[in-house]
Every structure is written in structure tokens, then in C-alpha cells.
Design a protein around this motif. Structure first.
Motif, PDB file in Angstrom:
ATOM      1  N   GLU A 192       1.064  -4.458 -12.756  1.00 33.96           N
ATOM      2  CA  GLU A 192       2.021  -3.880 -13.699  1.00 33.96           C
ATOM      3  C   GLU A 192       1.768  -2.376 -13.843  1.00 33.96           C
ATOM      4  N   GLN A 193       0.503  -2.080 -14.046  1.00 31.54           N
ATOM      5  CA  GLN A 193       0.074  -0.702 -14.252  1.00 31.54           C
ATOM      6  C   GLN A 193       0.368   0.141 -13.007  1.00 31.54           C
ATOM      7  N   GLY A 194       0.096  -0.452 -11.855  1.00 31.98           N
ATOM      8  CA  GLY A 194       0.334   0.229 -10.579  1.00 31.98           C
ATOM      9  C   GLY A 194       1.787   0.630 -10.459  1.00 31.98           C
ATOM     10  N   ARG A 195       2.667  -0.266 -10.823  1.00 30.41           N
ATOM     11  CA  ARG A 195       4.105   0.016 -10.756  1.00 30.41           C
ATOM     12  C   ARG A 195       4.485   1.156 -11.693  1.00 30.41           C
ATOM     13  N   ALA A 196       3.935   1.086 -12.904  1.00 28.89           N
ATOM     14  CA  ALA A 196       4.267   2.106 -13.903  1.00 28.89           C
ATOM     15  C   ALA A 196       3.879   3.490 -13.393  1.00 28.89           C
ATOM     16  N   GLU A 204       4.812  10.683  -6.127  1.00 27.78           N
ATOM     17  CA  GLU A 204       5.461  10.361  -4.863  1.00 27.78           C
ATOM     18  C   GLU A 204       4.956   8.974  -4.444  1.00 27.78           C
ATOM     19  N   PRO A 205       5.835   7.994  -4.336  1.00 22.03           N
ATOM     20  CA  PRO A 205       5.347   6.627  -4.122  1.00 22.03           C
ATOM     21  C   PRO A 205       4.428   6.496  -2.899  1.00 22.03           C
ATOM     22  N   GLY A 206       4.815   7.050  -1.782  1.00 24.63           N
ATOM     23  CA  GLY A 206       4.027   6.913  -0.559  1.00 24.63           C
ATOM     24  C   GLY A 206       2.625   7.463  -0.731  1.00 24.63           C
ATOM     25  N   MET A 207       2.555   8.648  -1.313  1.00 21.52           N
ATOM     26  CA  MET A 207       1.261   9.295  -1.493  1.00 21.52           C
ATOM     27  C   MET A 207       0.367   8.488  -2.418  1.00 21.52           C
ATOM     28  N   HIS A 208       0.963   7.995  -3.477  1.00 23.40           N
ATOM     29  CA  HIS A 208       0.198   7.221  -4.436  1.00 23.40           C
ATOM     30  C   HIS A 208      -0.377   5.980  -3.772  1.00 23.40           C
ATOM     31  N   ASP A 209       0.459   5.275  -3.040  1.00 25.57           N
ATOM     32  CA  ASP A 209       0.006   4.051  -2.383  1.00 25.57           C
ATOM     33  C   ASP A 209      -1.128   4.353  -1.419  1.00 25.57           C
ATOM     34  N   GLN A 210      -0.983   5.455  -0.718  1.00 22.90           N
ATOM     35  CA  GLN A 210      -2.000   5.813   0.270  1.00 22.90           C
ATOM     36  C   GLN A 210      -3.344   6.099  -0.387  1.00 22.90           C
ATOM     37  N   ALA A 211      -3.296   6.882  -1.461  1.00 24.18           N
ATOM     38  CA  ALA A 211      -4.532   7.249  -2.157  1.00 24.18           C
ATOM     39  C   ALA A 211      -5.169   5.999  -2.750  1.00 24.18           C
ATOM     40  N   GLU A 247      -4.779   2.951  -1.796  1.00 26.09           N
ATOM     41  CA  GLU A 247      -5.254   2.092  -0.715  1.00 26.09           C
ATOM     42  C   GLU A 247      -6.597   2.603  -0.174  1.00 26.09           C
ATOM     43  N   ARG A 248      -6.707   3.930  -0.062  1.00 29.61           N
ATOM     44  CA  ARG A 248      -7.961   4.500   0.434  1.00 29.61           C
ATOM     45  C   ARG A 248      -9.113   4.177  -0.505  1.00 29.61           C
ATOM     46  N   LEU A 249      -8.808   4.289  -1.805  1.00 28.33           N
ATOM     47  CA  LEU A 249      -9.823   4.018  -2.804  1.00 28.33           C
ATOM     48  C   LEU A 249     -10.247   2.557  -2.744  1.00 28.33           C
ATOM     49  N   SER A 250      -9.274   1.671  -2.660  1.00 29.22           N
ATOM     50  CA  SER A 250      -9.602   0.255  -2.678  1.00 29.22           C
ATOM     51  C   SER A 250     -10.292  -0.154  -1.383  1.00 29.22           C
ATOM     52  N   ARG A 266      -7.986  -8.615   3.797  1.00 33.52           N
ATOM     53  CA  ARG A 266      -7.308  -7.768   4.783  1.00 33.52           C
ATOM     54  C   ARG A 266      -7.377  -8.308   6.196  1.00 33.52           C
ATOM     55  N   GLY A 267      -8.309  -9.229   6.426  1.00 29.16           N
ATOM     56  CA  GLY A 267      -8.539  -9.669   7.796  1.00 29.16           C
ATOM     57  C   GLY A 267      -9.431  -8.670   8.501  1.00 29.16           C
TER      58      GLY A 267
END
Ligand code: C2E
Ligand code: CA
Ligand code: CA
Ligand code: CA
Length: 273
Positions: free
Chosen positions: A3-7, A13-20, A22-25, A67-68
Motif C-alpha cells: 500500500e505504502q509503495g503505491r502511495a 518518477e515511477p520507473g526510477m522509484h521501482d529501480q531504486a 528493487e536495488r535496495l531490496s 527471485r529464483g
């Protein structure tokens, strides 16, 4: 958390956020993988010009529950960024030494190569780590090859050269991995205490058909032999490539033609029969 991630996405910028994110996780998951047993060490055999087994390169594998299989190109980069690479590299180094000690006890004269990332190489106590791993295991140092990349030579040249001399004084061998793909000059070759050049897969891929690649391979072998360096070719997949490389004087070959990387324990077992 979802929920928080969506908010949050609304503000970035959606792409950048997802990338950052993802890198962190990825870095977090990798951290638990290093602490636990999700990282595995594989071995890929190397053969000499006559097809005889001469040793193996150790390669890390990460199989994450969620992730496999994560490709090393991705997790090594993440580990390098977060600094985790030093711990991972140290685990591989210890396994390499344990393997060499075991092989020596069995009376087998085989080499083991490990990849050393720039960050690991530059750790203040890296030489001490290598010394301790050798002494703790009783591994024959001259059978251990440390593979470094040309990128290491672009910065702090003096410190790098000094460290290389310290490592060679321990008895280990140094190899330049992915040779020819970096931006370093050939001048360093005669100034450093190197044992080996490893011809990058990208040059091997299209020989013998591609004239340019064929010329590059011949040139690398000529320079290497002139300087009395050992030459290994990586990524050998076809008999035609192997024939060409052997004909032109490569001392050792590594690639799917001979074997894919396999779990280290499995490789050791295969040597018993
Ligand atoms: P690298 O050191 O150049 O390793 C050779 C890569 O080529 C390996 O990929 C290997 O599986 C692959 N390969 C071998 N033979 C063939 C072939 O015939 N055809 C093709 N297409 N590929 C072949 P891998 O295992 O995915 O590793 C990728 C990179 O990750 C390595 O490249 C190395 O830079 C890095 N890496 C892997 N393990 C370690 C490690 O323990 N420490 C560090 N610092 N880096 C590592
Ligand atoms: Ca390598
Ligand atoms: Ca390589
Ligand atoms: Ca490579």
C-alpha cells in the motif's frame, strides 16, 4: 508495505522509484543470502591444449527463494555497491584454499582460480586475508590464481602494483580477466608481476570466421607469450573455436564445450572416478 509503495509512487518518477527500491531490496536479500547458505560456489573446469584437465574457476551462484536464480552480473554489481562483495569474496577464497588443500592431499596437481573484485582487492587487509586463508588450509599457494580485471589498473596504479607484488610474494598467481575489454594500456603488462591473461569471451565467440576477432586473439597470444605469460581463453563453445585457439597457442581453454559450471562438491566428486 505494498500500500505504502503505491502511495509513494505518486510522488516520484515511477520507473526510477521501482529501480531504486528493487536495488535496495536486492541488496537486503543478498545480505541474508551471504549470512545463510543461499550462495553457492560452482566450478568450471579448464583444460590444456591436449584436452587434459588443469583446474577450475570458481563462480558464485545465488538462488533466491522468491527471485529464483539471480544472474551474477546483477548480484555481483549490487554486492560491489553495498560492500558485501568483500565477505562474499572471502568465502570463495576460503573454499578455494580448502579445495586446493584437499586436491593436494589426493595427490592431484590442479589449479583453482577465483575472481577478485576491485573493492575486495583494495580492502586494507586483503593480502593478510589471502595469507591467512593459505596458511589456515595448507593449500599450495602456486596453485591459486587470483583473477582481477583491467579496471583495477585505471586508478591508484602505484598502490595496485605494490599490492600485486605482495600477493605474488605469497606464491599466488595473478591473472587479468576479460583481457582486452578494458581501457587500460598494454604498457602495464611488462610492469606488473602477472602470470596469465584471460581472453574475453567476446573475442572468442566469433573465431575463426571473424577476421578482426581472429587477429585480436592472435595478437593477444603473441604479446602474452612474448612476455612469458600463460594464456587462457574463456567462453569456448565450439570445436572450431577450440581448434583455432589451440592452433594459435592458447595454453588453456574454458567453456561450455568442455563443461558448464557445476557445484563445487560435484566437480570434486567427478575427479574421484
Ligand atoms: P567471468 O569471470 O568472466 O566468468 C565467466 C562467465 O562466463 C561465467 O558466467 C561462466 O558461467 C560463463 N561461461 C563460461 N563458459 C561459457 C561459454 O562457453 N559460453 C558462455 N556463453 N558463457 C560461458 P557467470 O558464472 O554468470 O559469471 C558472470 C560474472 O560474474 C563473472 O564473469 C565474474 O565477473 C562475476 N563473478 C562470478 N563469481 C564471482 C565471484 O566469486 N567474485 C567476483 N568478484 N565476481 C564473480
Ligand atoms: Ca573470471
Ligand atoms: Ca572472464
Ligand atoms: Ca567475462
Amino acid at each position: 508495505a505494498k500500500e505504502q509503495g503505491r502511495a509513494q509512487v505518486c510522488f516520484f518518477e515511477p520507473g526510477m522509484h521501482d529501480q531504486a527500491q528493487e536495488r535496495l531490496s536486492l541488496a537486503q536479500d543478498l545480505q541474508s543470502a551471504v549470512a545463510g547458505s543461499a550462495l553457492q560456489i560452482y566450478a568450471q573446469p579448464q583444460v590444456d591444449g591436449t584436452g587434459q584437465l588443469v583446474g577450475a574457476e570458481l563462480l558464485l551462484r545465488w538462488h533466491d527463494e522468491r527471485r529464483g536464480a539471480v544472474p551474477p552480473e546483477r548480484f555481483i554489481a549490487a554486492a560491489e555497491e553495498s560492500g558485501l562483495i568483500s565477505r562474499m569474496g572471502s568465502q570463495v577464497l576460503h573454499q578455494a584454499c580448502a579445495t586446493l588443500a584437499l586436491l593436494a592431499r589426493r595427490g592431484r596437481q590442479l589449479g583453482v582460480s577465483v575472481n577478485v573484485s576491485p573493492r575486495q582487492f583494495r580492502q586494507a587487509d586483503f593480502v593478510q586475508q589471502v595469507r591467512a586463508a593459505l596458511q589456515g588450509s595448507g593449500a599450495p599457494a602456486q596453485q591459486l590464481t587470483l583473477e582481477v580485471t583491467e579496471g583495477l589498473l585505471l586508478e591508484n596504479w602505484q598502490a595496485t602494483a605494490e599490492r600485486m607484488h605482495e600477493l605474488v610474494a605469497l606464491g599466488v598467481r595473478l591473472s587479468i580477466d576479460d583481457f582486452g575489454t578494458g581501457y587500460s594500456s598494454l604498457a602495464y603488462l611488462k610492469k606488473l608481476p602477472l602470470y596469465e591473461l584471460k581472453i574475453d569471451r567476446s573475442f572468442v565467440q566469433d573465431v575463426p570466421q571473424d577476421d578482426n576477432d581472429a587477429a585480436i586473439v592472435r595478437a593477444i597470444v603473441a604479446v602474452a607469450h612474448h612476455l612469458r605469460l600463460h594464456v587462457v581463453a574463456e567462453g569456448v563453445e565450439t570445436q572450431a573455436q577450440a581448434d583455432f585457439l589451440r592452433q594459435h597457442g592458447c595454453d588453456a581453454l574454458q567453456g561450455y564445450l568442455y563443461a558448464r559450471p557445476l557445484p563445487l562438491a560435484q566437480w570434486l566428486q567427478s575427479l574421484e572416478s
